[in-house]
Motif scaffolding. Structure first.
Motif, short mmCIF file in Angstrom:
data_model
loop_
_atom_site.label_atom_id
_atom_site.label_comp_id
_atom_site.label_asym_id
_atom_site.label_seq_id
_atom_site.Cartn_x
_atom_site.Cartn_y
_atom_site.Cartn_z
N UNK A 1 -3.54 0.18 -17.57
CA UNK A 1 -3.40 -0.57 -16.34
C UNK A 1 -3.25 -2.06 -16.67
N UNK A 2 -2.30 -2.71 -16.03
CA UNK A 2 -2.03 -4.15 -16.20
C UNK A 2 -1.24 -4.50 -17.45
N UNK B 1 7.38 2.96 -11.66
CA UNK B 1 7.10 2.11 -10.52
C UNK B 1 6.56 0.74 -10.91
N UNK C 1 8.30 -2.33 -9.61
CA UNK C 1 8.06 -3.02 -8.34
C UNK C 1 6.69 -3.66 -8.25
N UNK C 2 5.88 -3.42 -9.25
CA UNK C 2 4.51 -3.87 -9.13
C UNK C 2 4.28 -5.06 -10.06
N UNK C 3 5.03 -6.11 -9.83
CA UNK C 3 4.95 -7.32 -10.63
C UNK C 3 5.19 -7.02 -12.11
N UNK D 1 19.56 -0.41 -10.95
CA UNK D 1 19.09 -0.50 -9.58
C UNK D 1 19.86 -1.55 -8.80
N UNK E 1 19.20 2.95 -5.93
CA UNK E 1 18.16 2.46 -5.02
C UNK E 1 17.82 3.52 -3.98
N UNK F 1 15.73 6.24 -5.51
CA UNK F 1 14.34 5.83 -5.74
C UNK F 1 13.58 5.75 -4.43
N UNK F 2 14.25 5.29 -3.40
CA UNK F 2 13.60 5.23 -2.09
C UNK F 2 13.16 6.62 -1.65
N UNK G 1 10.30 7.80 -3.85
CA UNK G 1 9.04 7.12 -3.58
C UNK G 1 8.47 7.54 -2.23
N UNK G 2 9.35 7.78 -1.31
CA UNK G 2 8.90 8.23 -0.01
C UNK G 2 8.21 9.59 -0.10
N UNK H 1 13.26 8.50 5.60
CA UNK H 1 13.33 9.25 4.35
C UNK H 1 12.64 10.60 4.43
N UNK H 2 12.01 10.88 5.54
CA UNK H 2 11.20 12.09 5.59
C UNK H 2 11.88 13.12 6.48
N UNK I 1 12.31 -0.87 -0.99
CA UNK I 1 11.65 -0.35 -2.20
C UNK I 1 10.39 -1.16 -2.50
N UNK I 2 10.54 -2.46 -2.46
CA UNK I 2 9.37 -3.29 -2.74
C UNK I 2 8.26 -3.06 -1.73
N UNK J 1 7.76 -0.42 0.13
CA UNK J 1 7.16 0.90 0.01
C UNK J 1 6.28 0.99 -1.21
N UNK J 2 6.70 0.29 -2.25
CA UNK J 2 5.89 0.29 -3.45
C UNK J 2 4.53 -0.36 -3.21
N UNK K 1 0.92 1.50 -3.53
CA UNK K 1 -0.19 1.01 -4.32
C UNK K 1 -1.47 0.95 -3.49
#
Lengths: 251, 251
Positions: free
Chosen positions: A54-55, A95, A98-100, A127, A134, A137-138, A141-142, B98-99, B138-139, B141-142, B146
DNA sequence: CGACGTATTGACTCGGCTCAAAACCTGTGG
DNA sequence: CCACAGGTTTTGAGCCGAGTCAATACGTCG
């Protein structure tokens, strides 16, 4: 190193096909997928190895070819929450994009595991160049998001035994009514327990209760479900999904 | 109808600005956002009204202008799990895109609530025409994902009192060390309880415990946190996030 | 066969749930 | 201004599910 060499020999068996079949690439041009696949290289992790923490900066994402990987988070006090458990055909780490740019959880192989590892940068580039990536991935992720929502629900609404029941139901193939079925638990009971948010002792006792209350037969890691209806009745009354809830598998 | 008329008068105050500020539109051209905003119309829901039901076709997504909306799922037995609670500036329902085009949970106003409602189709079109929209979603939803992961973790790892503590911590603004702060609970305690996955009796008792163990002062709906450190020590030891965990607010 | 890791069982504790009753608000009408 | 009704919150007593700690059984691999 030796592991890498062996990896390059055996690890990438079917890798390309698995990669193409990833839900997140649904709708993406095969040539694009191929190009992305070409950025990868095989790697082996032996049982119990940390894949990332993590991180850590999210430089790679991974496709599991064989073995099992757990995704988890750890508290200051040393307790851990198991977020996901992945096997062949699943990706993880993507992922972090998208998480920094860092991983939001740690990953560890819980078995000898072979993966393909891909640089996140290539995916990031794809992407922004290709809208279908994109979209893919959407959608992926959904789906994931929906699965997690369901998990939150089961943690608050279902008993330990019911959660185990659901877990088993999702491992079952589509079955004709009245058919009995025997399956093999995919990984250690203690890990399943953690994945379902309970202690292994609780898991053990809850499984015993399922034997009584839903007529399950258990011997070691093999579980026989004589009546699917009976099991789903037992579990799904406390769940907002009507039965064939298995559209998103537990990892 | 009257409600709609009143809605058109008062509801869309600041709507355009809020819409532009949505995280999912970060990086999207203002003109595109404007065009999307123009597809919306205001609507009022009185307290306790169903906005949509799980499995309804997802024709609209909503921006909350005032009031509160809860997103929830219900089991056969009538228990409900509260997934989210949203107020001014939040959207909901957009993920039906998306669902399979249906809502994956139900929505109800828990107060008199004014919203802007937008046809999902327009968003779907924008999504395929404009790559920045996809990236924004995407961002967003990400981030959401989280947040949900963290919730799963707290359900399994934290006590009721600790979860309440985290909830309060996230409502606090950034504070200089040693500063005390008084805040108003944003909605009914019973709803907060449900949101945190506990019964209201448990909530009440757990809050009482926070008074003792973390020196909280509570009077009615107003809570005073004399020492932020003390509170975060109490809560965050059982959490894998180091303190200023509030990057994603609880809804 | 013995050893180690995994799984089960037992006895006990404790947190959170249930059901029921009391206390507290808040708004309404006399 | 008070009384009252409705909803919300708190408190109490008892129960039950899941966690803890420790001991035992099981399996499998050397």
């Amino acid at each position: 190193m030796a592991a890498d060499y062996i990896g390059s020999l055996i690890a990438d068996v079917g890798s390309r096909d698995l990669f193409h079949d990833l839900p997140m690439f649904h709708g993406v041009a095969p040539s694009t997928i191929d190009k992305l696949h070409d950025t990868g290289r095989p790697h082996l992790f032996s049982k119990g190895q940390i894949i990332y923490l993590q991180d850590d900066p999210g430089e790679f994402y991974f496709l599991v070819l064989s073995g099992w990987v757990k995704i988890f988070r750890e508290t200051l006090e040393g307790d851990e929450a198991v977020i996901d458990v992945f096997n062949r055909g699943h990706i993880f780490g993507e992922n972090s994009l998208f998480e920094d740019g860092v991983y939001s959880a740690s990953a560890m192989s819980v078995d000898d595991t072979s993966v393909m590892m891909f640089p996140t940068n290539a995916l990031r580039a794809a992407l922004s160049n290709d809208g279908t990536v994109a979209m893919g991935m959407l959608n992926a992720m959904s789906d994931y998001r929906r699965g997690k929502t369901r998990e939150i629900e089961s943690l608050t609404l279902q008993s330990a035994a019911q959660r185990i029941g659901c877990f088993i139901l999702r491992l079952l193939p589509a079955l004709p009514e009245g058919e009995s079925f025997t399956l093999h638990l995919p990984y250690d009971k203690s890990l399943i327990a953690a994945r379902l948010g309970m202690k292994s002792e609780t898991f053990s006792r809850a499984l015993a209760r399922l034997k009584k209350d839903a007529n399950l037969q258990v011997r070691g890691a093999s579980v026989t479900v004589p009546s699917l209806t009976e099991l789903s009745n037992y579990c799904c009354s406390a769940c907002s999904n009507e039965f064939p809830c298995g559209d998103l598998k537990y990892g």
